[in-house]
Design a protein around this motif. Structure first.
Motif, PDB file in Angstrom:
ATOM      1  N   ASN A   5     -35.918 -41.047 -11.649  1.00  0.00           N
ATOM      2  CA  ASN A   5     -36.857 -41.812 -10.830  1.00  0.00           C
ATOM      3  C   ASN A   5     -38.106 -41.001 -10.475  1.00  0.00           C
ATOM      4  OD1 ASN A   5     -35.236 -44.085 -10.864  1.00  0.00           O
ATOM      5  ND2 ASN A   5     -34.200 -43.567  -8.960  1.00  0.00           N
ATOM      6  N   ALA A   6     -37.920 -39.722 -10.169  1.00  0.00           N
ATOM      7  CA  ALA A   6     -39.055 -38.863  -9.839  1.00  0.00           C
ATOM      8  C   ALA A   6     -39.972 -38.682 -11.050  1.00  0.00           C
ATOM      9  CB  ALA A   6     -38.557 -37.507  -9.341  1.00  0.00           C
ATOM     10  N   LYS A   9     -41.896 -41.934 -11.629  1.00  0.00           N
ATOM     11  CA  LYS A   9     -42.993 -42.095 -10.669  1.00  0.00           C
ATOM     12  C   LYS A   9     -44.183 -41.232 -11.065  1.00  0.00           C
ATOM     13  CE  LYS A   9     -44.223 -41.745  -5.833  1.00  0.00           C
ATOM     14  NZ  LYS A   9     -43.847 -41.438  -4.472  1.00  0.00           N
ATOM     15  N   SER A  10     -43.924 -40.004 -11.444  1.00  0.00           N
ATOM     16  CA  SER A  10     -44.988 -39.093 -11.856  1.00  0.00           C
ATOM     17  C   SER A  10     -45.697 -39.617 -13.102  1.00  0.00           C
ATOM     18  CB  SER A  10     -44.397 -37.710 -12.129  1.00  0.00           C
ATOM     19  OG  SER A  10     -45.368 -36.838 -12.623  1.00  0.00           O
ATOM     20  N   VAL A  12     -45.907 -42.742 -14.144  1.00  0.00           N
ATOM     21  CA  VAL A  12     -46.672 -43.936 -13.781  1.00  0.00           C
ATOM     22  C   VAL A  12     -47.990 -43.542 -13.121  1.00  0.00           C
ATOM     23  CG1 VAL A  12     -46.712 -45.897 -12.166  1.00  0.00           C
ATOM     24  CG2 VAL A  12     -44.735 -45.526 -13.636  1.00  0.00           C
ATOM     25  N   GLU A  13     -47.952 -42.574 -12.224  1.00  0.00           N
ATOM     26  CA  GLU A  13     -49.175 -42.129 -11.550  1.00  0.00           C
ATOM     27  C   GLU A  13     -50.177 -41.555 -12.547  1.00  0.00           C
ATOM     28  OE1 GLU A  13     -47.624 -39.460  -8.588  1.00  0.00           O
ATOM     29  OE2 GLU A  13     -47.050 -41.113  -7.259  1.00  0.00           O
TER      30      GLU A  13
END
Length: 72
Positions: A5-6, A9-10, A12-13
């Motif tokens: 998940n981390a 998220k990274s 996607v950013e």
């Protein structure tokens, strides 16, 4: 799963920042924008490899002593 998940998220950013930078009209981009877009491109490629490896591990595989993917 937390690491997956981390990493997602990274990724996607980074992809969102890349899209915003590259969606500008080239005449509106400064030199730093081009440099940052190239940096993001490389980082996105690396992060995609990490995500793929995590997905493979999540699916029940691991790397053996030769570095080959095998079922756990």
């Amino acid at each position: 799963m937390e690491q997956f998940n981390a990493e997602a998220k990274s990724l996607v950013e980074m992809q969102n920042e890349y899209v915003l930078l590259t969606s500008k009209n080239p005449s509106e981009m400064c030199h730093d924008d081009f440099i940052r877009a190239e940096e993001l491109n490389v980082q996105i490629k690396d992060a995609t490899k990490v995500m793929a490896a995590l997905a493979i591990e999540f699916a029940g595989y691991k790397k053996d002593e030769k570095g080959l993917w095998v079922e756990k």
